[in-house]
Each structure stands twice: as structure tokens, then as C-alpha cells.
Design a protein around this motif. Structure first.
Motif, short mmCIF file in Angstrom:
data_model
loop_
_atom_site.label_atom_id
_atom_site.label_comp_id
_atom_site.label_asym_id
_atom_site.label_seq_id
_atom_site.Cartn_x
_atom_site.Cartn_y
_atom_site.Cartn_z
N LEU A 42 4.02 -10.47 -0.89
CA LEU A 42 2.89 -11.24 -0.61
C LEU A 42 1.53 -10.71 -1.55
O LEU A 42 1.36 -9.62 -0.97
CB LEU A 42 2.56 -11.88 0.62
N ARG A 57 6.50 -11.04 3.44
CA ARG A 57 7.33 -12.22 4.30
C ARG A 57 8.66 -11.90 4.55
O ARG A 57 9.24 -11.65 3.71
CB ARG A 57 7.17 -13.75 3.57
N ILE A 66 4.96 -12.64 8.74
CA ILE A 66 4.03 -11.90 7.69
C ILE A 66 4.19 -10.44 8.29
O ILE A 66 3.52 -10.34 9.43
CB ILE A 66 2.67 -12.37 7.42
N PHE A 96 -2.14 -17.99 6.90
CA PHE A 96 -0.72 -18.21 6.73
C PHE A 96 -0.34 -18.84 7.82
O PHE A 96 -0.57 -18.48 9.35
CB PHE A 96 0.21 -16.73 6.40
#
Length: 142
Positions: A42, A57, A66, A96
Motif C-alpha cells: 500500500l 494490507r 493494515i 482505511f
């Protein structure tokens, strides 16, 4: 970088080489997962100058989270810029939907709760409900 070895998956971010010595490189951060765990790199858009990090992730079955792995060199002084950088990263990660794990070594003396730097780190990470989980001392006695 993404690598598979012996069924394990590795996503790393090697430390950038210095231009005057391209012969070798030491350091960086990595996430290693056993077979059956899926890692996806990510990019939260943060560009800290005071620590290294890689963000992934982690997925197993229908669950995911995450993970941001950080490393701040203990040989460098802790500055207000570090707190700005970590705050920026945490603000971005808070967007997120998955739970977020901040792991690694910030090289801030969290074992000294009255230390001003430890208090600052706890204040910055507490804004996004980070919980410290350390099993043992990670630094030597001064």
C-alpha cells in the motif's frame, strides 16, 4: 519489492543507497508472511524524512488489516519533525476501513513514561487510539 521464497512472501523497502557509495546497502524495512497469508503493498502517500516505513494490507481468509512497519534510527536525535511525520502517517492510515497495526522500532524510550519524548510519542499515537504492546525492553540501560 516483492519476493517469494519457500512459500513465504516478503515485501520490503530497502534503505536508499548513498550516491557516493553504491557498492553495498544495509538496512530497510520488510514484512514477511507465511504461506496462506496474502500481502499487498500500500502507498498511503506519506513521505517521512525521519523514519523508514513500508505499509501492507495483510489478508487471511476473509479478514484483513493494515500493517505499517517503521524504523527510526536510534543514532539520530528525536526531533519535532519526527512527530510531524508519524502524525501524518497515522492520519493517512486512519482513513482505511481495516484495523491498523503500527509496528517496528521508533527508538523512543517508551519504558520511561516520564520522559518528554515518550510522552510526546504517546500523545501523537493516542490521537488515533494506538495501543503500545511491548513484551520486553528493547533498549539497553543507559
Amino acid at each position: 519489492h516483492r519476493l517469494r521464497a519457500g512459500g513465504f512472501t516478503v515485501i520490503d523497502r530497502p534503505r536508499p543507497r548513498v550516491q557516493y557509495d553504491m557498492s553495498q546497502n544495509h538496512g530497510g524495512v520488510a514484512v514477511i508472511a507465511m504461506p496462506g497469508i496474502r500481502l499487498s503493498l500500500l502507498n498511503p502517500g506519506a513521505t517521512p524524512s525521519t523514519f523508514e516505513f513500508v505499509c501492507v494490507r495483510v489478508t487471511s481468509g476473509s479478514s484483513s488489516c493494515i500493517a505499517a512497519v517503521i524504523y527510526r534510527p536510534g543514532s539520530q536525535p528525536v526531533t519535532t519533525k519526527f512527530f510531524d511525520d508519524i502524525s501524518d502517517l497515522l492520519d493517512r492510515l486512519a482513513t482505511f476501513a481495516d484495523p491498523v497495526l503500527l509496528v517496528g522500532d521508533a527508538n523512543v524510550g517508551l519504558d520511561r513514561p516520564d520522559d518528554a519524548l515518550a510522552c510526546s510519542f504517546t500523545d501523537v499515537t493516542g490521537v488515533v487510539s494506538v495501543i503500545e504492546s511491548r513484551r520486553r525492553r528493547t533498549t539497553r540501560e543507559a
